[in-house]
Design a protein around this motif. Structure first.
Motif, short mmCIF file in Angstrom:
data_model
loop_
_atom_site.label_atom_id
_atom_site.label_comp_id
_atom_site.label_asym_id
_atom_site.label_seq_id
_atom_site.Cartn_x
_atom_site.Cartn_y
_atom_site.Cartn_z
N HIS A 26 37.55 3.06 34.12
CA HIS A 26 37.92 2.36 35.14
C HIS A 26 40.08 3.21 35.23
O HIS A 26 40.47 2.68 35.81
N LYS A 103 29.22 0.32 27.95
CA LYS A 103 30.38 0.58 27.67
C LYS A 103 31.81 0.68 29.20
O LYS A 103 31.15 1.04 30.26
N HIS A 104 32.88 -0.15 28.77
CA HIS A 104 33.63 0.17 30.18
C HIS A 104 34.29 1.00 29.14
O HIS A 104 34.93 0.74 28.07
N CYS A 107 39.60 1.13 30.01
CA CYS A 107 40.57 -1.05 30.48
C CYS A 107 41.28 -0.68 30.61
O CYS A 107 41.98 -1.74 31.45
N LYS A 110 42.62 -0.47 33.91
CA LYS A 110 42.03 -1.10 35.28
C LYS A 110 42.36 -1.26 36.23
O LYS A 110 44.01 -2.18 36.28
N ILE A 116 36.63 -7.28 34.06
CA ILE A 116 35.73 -6.89 33.14
C ILE A 116 34.79 -7.44 32.55
O ILE A 116 35.75 -8.18 31.86
N GLN A 122 34.09 -2.63 25.29
CA GLN A 122 35.72 -1.91 26.34
C GLN A 122 36.16 -1.31 25.75
O GLN A 122 36.26 -0.95 23.85
#
Length: 123
Positions: A26, A103-104, A107, A110, A116, A122
């Protein structure tokens, strides 16, 4: 063998390496290059065969570059200098991918226009 391509088919790729689970990034650079967040799998660069004469590289920072199709503009690859691995846009995979989002990351960067999903790690 896993294969993929850009929107116009001018850049294709294939690998026989196992694909890493997808990671959704992100960060601002990924959002700017893709128009949203960018999700990618990864393989050793030596196990990735890229074909087509339309691939272009953009040095997006002092330590990384991004590969895209010079005709249709599809964002396809990301390489960190010295890592020996290439991230491949998960959306470029032809057919079922067999991978899931693990996974992200980034974050905190973002966009404010989306959330999300819960249930995935995260950072």
């Amino acid at each position: 063998m896993t294969k993929g391509s850009c929107l116009c088919g001018g850049v294709t790729w294939q690998t026989d390496a196992a694909l890493r689970p997808s990671v959704a990034c992100h960060c601002t650079q990924c959002r700017k290059t893709s128009g949203h967040y960018w999700s990618a799998t990864q393989v050793p660069t030596e196990a990735l065969e890229i074909t087509g004469d339309r691939l272009r590289w953009f040095r997006s920072s002092d330590s990384a570059r991004r590969g895209f199709c010079g005709t249709c503009g599809a964002s396809m690859f990301w390489q960190q200098d010295g890592e020996g691995k290439t991230s491949i846009g998960s959306g470029t995979i032809d057919g079922p991918s067999g991978i899931a989002t693990a996974k992200h990351i980034f974050c905190a960067d973002k966009g404010d226009y989306y959330e999300i999903p819960a249930g995935v790690a995260q950072e």
